[in-house]
Each structure stands twice: as C-alpha cells, then as structure tokens.
Design an enzyme around this catalytic site. Structure first.
Site, PDB file in Angstrom:
ATOM      1  CE1 TYR A  86      -5.671  12.555   4.302  1.00 60.76           C
ATOM      2  CE2 TYR A  86      -4.262  14.384   3.640  1.00 60.76           C
ATOM      3  CZ  TYR A  86      -4.425  13.048   3.939  1.00 60.76           C
ATOM      4  OH  TYR A  86      -3.345  12.198   3.890  1.00 60.76           O
ATOM      5  CG  ASN A 143       2.957  15.859  -1.710  1.00 65.79           C
ATOM      6  OD1 ASN A 143       3.121  16.375  -0.601  1.00 65.79           O
ATOM      7  ND2 ASN A 143       1.956  16.171  -2.487  1.00 65.79           N
ATOM      8  CB  ALA A 146      -6.480   7.487   5.554  1.00 67.01           C
ATOM      9  CD  GLN A 147     -11.406  11.103   2.114  1.00 66.80           C
ATOM     10  OE1 GLN A 147     -11.215  10.882   0.908  1.00 66.80           O
ATOM     11  NE2 GLN A 147     -10.992  12.201   2.683  1.00 66.80           N
ATOM     12  N   GLY A 176      -8.749   1.090  -2.457  1.00 68.07           N
ATOM     13  CA  GLY A 176      -7.733   0.080  -2.764  1.00 68.07           C
ATOM     14  C   GLY A 176      -8.262  -0.945  -3.747  1.00 68.07           C
ATOM     15  CG  LEU A 209      -0.118   2.932   5.757  1.00 68.32           C
ATOM     16  CD1 LEU A 209       0.418   1.948   6.788  1.00 68.32           C
ATOM     17  CD2 LEU A 209       0.626   2.728   4.446  1.00 68.32           C
ATOM     18  CG  ASP A 245     -15.765   0.896   6.876  1.00 65.75           C
ATOM     19  OD1 ASP A 245     -14.967   1.585   7.543  1.00 65.75           O
ATOM     20  OD2 ASP A 245     -16.678   1.391   6.188  1.00 65.75           O
ATOM     21  NE  ARG A 280       1.514  20.337  -2.529  1.00 66.25           N
ATOM     22  CZ  ARG A 280       1.273  21.633  -2.728  1.00 66.25           C
ATOM     23  NH1 ARG A 280       2.258  22.502  -2.689  1.00 66.25           N
ATOM     24  NH2 ARG A 280       0.063  22.064  -2.952  1.00 66.25           N
ATOM     25  CE  LYS A 332      -3.682  10.488   7.587  1.00 63.15           C
ATOM     26  NZ  LYS A 332      -4.051   9.052   7.534  1.00 63.15           N
TER      27      LYS A 332
HETATM   28  P1  NAD Z   1      -4.646   4.865  -0.721  1.00 62.69           P
HETATM   29  O1  NAD Z   1      -5.994   5.481  -0.882  1.00 62.69           O
HETATM   30  O2  NAD Z   1      -4.037   4.226  -1.911  1.00 62.69           O
HETATM   31  O3  NAD Z   1      -4.683   3.797   0.467  1.00 62.69           O
HETATM   32  C1  NAD Z   1      -5.584   3.895   1.528  1.00 62.69           C
HETATM   33  C2  NAD Z   1      -6.302   2.569   1.636  1.00 62.69           C
HETATM   34  O4  NAD Z   1      -7.216   2.658   2.733  1.00 62.69           O
HETATM   35  C3  NAD Z   1      -7.125   2.202   0.394  1.00 62.69           C
HETATM   36  O5  NAD Z   1      -6.761   0.911  -0.030  1.00 62.69           O
HETATM   37  C4  NAD Z   1      -8.556   2.249   0.878  1.00 62.69           C
HETATM   38  O6  NAD Z   1      -9.389   1.276   0.232  1.00 62.69           O
HETATM   39  C5  NAD Z   1      -8.403   1.982   2.354  1.00 62.69           C
HETATM   40  N1  NAD Z   1      -9.496   2.515   3.140  1.00 62.69           N
HETATM   41  C6  NAD Z   1     -10.081   3.722   3.040  1.00 62.69           C
HETATM   42  N2  NAD Z   1     -11.089   3.836   3.910  1.00 62.69           N
HETATM   43  C7  NAD Z   1     -11.130   2.674   4.606  1.00 62.69           C
HETATM   44  C8  NAD Z   1     -11.954   2.177   5.642  1.00 62.69           C
HETATM   45  N3  NAD Z   1     -12.954   2.909   6.142  1.00 62.69           N
HETATM   46  N4  NAD Z   1     -11.705   0.937   6.124  1.00 62.69           N
HETATM   47  C9  NAD Z   1     -10.704   0.178   5.601  1.00 62.69           C
HETATM   48  N5  NAD Z   1      -9.913   0.593   4.629  1.00 62.69           N
HETATM   49  C10 NAD Z   1     -10.117   1.820   4.126  1.00 62.69           C
HETATM   50  O7  NAD Z   1      -3.691   5.998  -0.131  1.00 62.69           O
HETATM   51  P2  NAD Z   1      -2.112   6.004   0.063  1.00 62.69           P
HETATM   52  O8  NAD Z   1      -1.587   7.078  -0.800  1.00 62.69           O
HETATM   53  O9  NAD Z   1      -1.544   4.631  -0.045  1.00 62.69           O
HETATM   54  O10 NAD Z   1      -2.023   6.527   1.562  1.00 62.69           O
HETATM   55  C11 NAD Z   1      -1.825   5.663   2.659  1.00 62.69           C
HETATM   56  C12 NAD Z   1      -1.783   6.482   3.928  1.00 62.69           C
HETATM   57  O11 NAD Z   1      -0.725   7.437   3.879  1.00 62.69           O
HETATM   58  C13 NAD Z   1      -3.050   7.282   4.204  1.00 62.69           C
HETATM   59  O12 NAD Z   1      -3.290   7.229   5.585  1.00 62.69           O
HETATM   60  C14 NAD Z   1      -2.694   8.681   3.776  1.00 62.69           C
HETATM   61  O13 NAD Z   1      -3.453   9.645   4.500  1.00 62.69           O
HETATM   62  C15 NAD Z   1      -1.234   8.729   4.140  1.00 62.69           C
HETATM   63  N6  NAD Z   1      -0.480   9.702   3.333  1.00 62.69           N
HETATM   64  C16 NAD Z   1      -0.329   9.514   1.993  1.00 62.69           C
HETATM   65  C17 NAD Z   1       0.402  10.438   1.259  1.00 62.69           C
HETATM   66  C18 NAD Z   1       0.632  10.288  -0.228  1.00 62.69           C
HETATM   67  O14 NAD Z   1       1.269  11.154  -0.821  1.00 62.69           O
HETATM   68  N7  NAD Z   1       0.170   9.218  -0.877  1.00 62.69           N
HETATM   69  C19 NAD Z   1       0.949  11.568   1.905  1.00 62.69           C
HETATM   70  C20 NAD Z   1       0.750  11.735   3.267  1.00 62.69           C
HETATM   71  C21 NAD Z   1       0.044  10.779   3.980  1.00 62.69           C
END
Ligand code: NAD
Length: 319
Positions: A144, A173, A76-77, A37, A74, A52, A211, A148
């Site tokens: 991944y 997606n 996540a890795q 982020g 939200l 973290d 997708r 999840k």
């Molecule tokens: P993103 O990577 O932009 O956001 C995730 C955020 O989590 C980031 O800001 C990152 O810095 C933070 N983060 C990661 N590891 C961390 C830790 N150990 N401690 C604290 N913060 C941490 O991703 P996104 O696309 O905004 O996704 C948000 C959520 O939605 C995730 O859980 C992802 O798995 C889920 N998701 C996203 C999509 C998609 O298409 N974008 C689809 C399905 C699920």
C-alpha cells in the site's frame, strides 16, 4: 463558486470534505465505486457518479461533464492487509487509477490534490527522524505504501510534463466521525465500538507503538488550504506528536484492562510527521486536541448507532 470533484467521496475523509465544500457554497461531484464507501455518506446536495477509477473512459466522461476546477483524489485501496493479499489489485487502483485521474484532470484543465500517506510512505529505518519532514527518503514497508508513493510520483510527473497543477498531501493517521475500522487509523473506530459494547479493547503488541493521529476536520482544512496554495508541493498533514495505542485508550477514558495479542507482522513501531511545511506554506496546523477529537469520534459512533438508516454525522454541519 467553482466546482470540485472528489474521488472517494463516499469514504471517510472524502465525505467530510464534501460537506465542507458544500458549506463553502461549492458545487460538488463525487466519484466512488462504493467498494469501501457508502452511498448514504454522500450528501444529497452533491452529484454522485458510481464509477471505478480503473475505468478510464467512464471517469473521463464524468470529469468532462462536471468540469471541475479541482479534483480532490482520495479514492484508493487503503487497506494495508488487503494490499498484502492482492498487490495487483492495490496497484491497479492506486497506480493505474491515479494515472486515469491525472489524464482526466489534464483533459479538463483541472488541478489535483492527492491524498497520500505519511507513515506508510516513509516507512521505518534507523536514520529516520521523528517527527519526519518531507525531505526524508521514503522507504515503504508495505505494498500500500509503495503504490501510494508511485501515485505521488505520477502526480509530480504530470506537473512537470504537462503543467497539471498538483499538490500531494501526506496524511498522518486520520480519525474522526464516519471513520470505519479498515483505514490506517481504524483502531480508533474499533476501540470506540468495543468500549461502547462493553468489550475489552484488543491491542496487538505492547501498545507502545506510536502514530500521528490527526482529526479529520483538520485534515479537511488542509485539503482546502492546499487547493488555494501554490501547486507542485508535497506536504505532511499531521500533528507532529507521537501518540501510542495506550495513550488512545486513556484519551477515550478507558480505565479497564485491555486484551493483548501478538504484534502484527510488518507494523511500524513509531511514526509522526513534521507539519512545519504546512504551517509555512498554508498557515495550517492541527487545531483539534486528541481528547476533543476522540470525544467527537465517540459521539458520532453513538449517533450512528442510534439511527442506523440515516446519514452518519460528520465533522462538519451537513446539508
Ligand atoms: P476510505 O476507504 O473510507 O475512502 C476511500 C474511498 O475510495 C471509498 O469510498 C472507496 O469506496 C473508494 N474507492 C476505492 N476504490 C475505488 C475505485 N477503484 N474507484 C472508485 N472509488 C474507489 O478511506 P479514507 O480513510 O477516507 O482515505 C481516503 C484517502 O486518504 C485514501 O487515498 C487513503 O489512502 C488516504 N489516507 C488515509 C489515511 C487515514 O488514516 N484514513 C491516512 C493516509 C492516507
């Protein structure tokens, strides 16, 4: 109004959710370690905790201080390829981190809405109907997706064991303003960038892989609806339609000749989520057409390039 805490609130979806909650007059806290982020995405009006989620003590202290009614989890890795390279790290963030969030929620009496994944969770197998309803077995094809699904399992465990009110949203997606190239729908951001730079978009495989692309503004509305709804559910958040990579290029108005590269190993060929349950439970459906969503994404990439030092525009008016 009640307080909300967003883990991963400096990310793509989380920062859009922060804007929407602030527009509703909510107090908002963001927890993020900035590993993916950006600090600049967090609205000034939100309290920011650089933590973290693997650090259970620091997380519990921040949640105790914020006293949120709801934790939108939200963080996540979220990079499939990184998970393949370092499955231990992926599980530490997505499984242990989620347990830490659930422990903190339990102590604070907060409810939890968890961002899970649809396509990466269901996987791909012969009997899988497309669009896929929530009743189908999940057979992830990536670390991944697996981590999840484990996170989902722990969410429901905390519901059964301790009565923590949890809702799991399985997202399609997600694309839209503030998206970066690394997430599940990163291809939209990559294509926007390449087309604007006058480069040819690169397609891995034949471009016919599909997708369920869902606009971030619609996804944020689903998070708000889930918070207001009955807990204990697992709910798909998608459009229910298959969109191919070639359809995306057409939707972006690209009429050139894309580059084709060999398909990526382990990539799903088809994916779409049946959104009927979200309609039934929350009256939710995706409202934004692909064309409008792609236009908004393209505009946001242009705006972000025009003023690189300022907060990139999101799907909601910012505060
Ligand atoms: P993103 O990577 O932009 O956001 C995730 C955020 O989590 C980031 O800001 C990152 O810095 C933070 N983060 C990661 N590891 C961390 C830790 N150990 N401690 C604290 N913060 C941490 O991703 P996104 O696309 O905004 O996704 C948000 C959520 O939605 C995730 O859980 C992802 O798995 C889920 N998701 C996203 C999509 C998609 O298409 N974008 C689809 C399905 C699920």
């Amino acid at each position: 109004m009640t307080t909300a805490l967003i883990t991963g609130g400096a990310g793509f979806i989380g920062s859009n959710l922060a804007d929407a909650l602030l527009l509703e007059g909510r107090e908002v806290h963001v927890v993020d370690d900035l590993s993916n982020g950006q600090r600049i995405r967090v609205p000034d009006a939100a309290a920011f905790h650089e933590i973290d989620i693997r650090d259970a003590t620091a997380l519990a202290a921040a949640v105790a201080e914020a006293r949120p009614a709801t934790i939108f989890h939200l963080a996540a890795q979220a990079d499939v390829r990184k998970a393949l390279e370092d499955p231990g790290h992926d599980a530490a963030v997505n499984v242990i981190g989620t347990i830490n969030v659930l422990e903190a929620a339990r102590a604070a009496g907060a409810r939890v809405v968890f961002a899970s994944t649809g396509g990466a969770g269901y996987g791909e197998y012969e009997e899988l109907p497309i669009p896929t309803p929530e009743t189908c077995e999940t057979r992830p094809m990536s670390h991944y997706g697996m981590s999840k699904m484990a996170g989902e399992g722990y969410c429901h465990l905390y519901g059964r064991l301790y009565g923590v009110p949890v809702t799991v949203l399985r997202l399609g997606n997600v694309y839209g303003p503030r998206q970066d190239p690394h997430g599940e729908a990163g291809v939209v951001a990559i294509f926007c960038g390449r087309i604007l730079d006058g480069q040819r978009p690169r397609i891995f495989g034949d471009g016919l892989q599909t997708r369920d692309y869902v606009y971030v503004g619609d996804v944020v509305r689903a998070f708000l609806a889930a918070e207001a709804g009955e807990p204990g559910e697992t709910v798909n958040v998608g459009c229910g339609a298959e969109v191919s990579v070639l359809d995306l290029l057409e939707g972006l108005g690209y009429d050139g000749e894309p580059e084709f590269a060999p398909p990526r190993q382990g990539e799903l060929q088809r994916s779409a989520l049946d959104p009927a349950k979200a309609g039934r439970l929350y009256g939710w459906s995706a409202r934004t057409s692909l064309r409008d969503g792609l236009a908004a994404t393209r505009e946001s990439v242009i705006a972000a390039r025009r003023s690189p030092g300022s907060r990139p525009p999101g799907a909601f008016a910012t505060t």
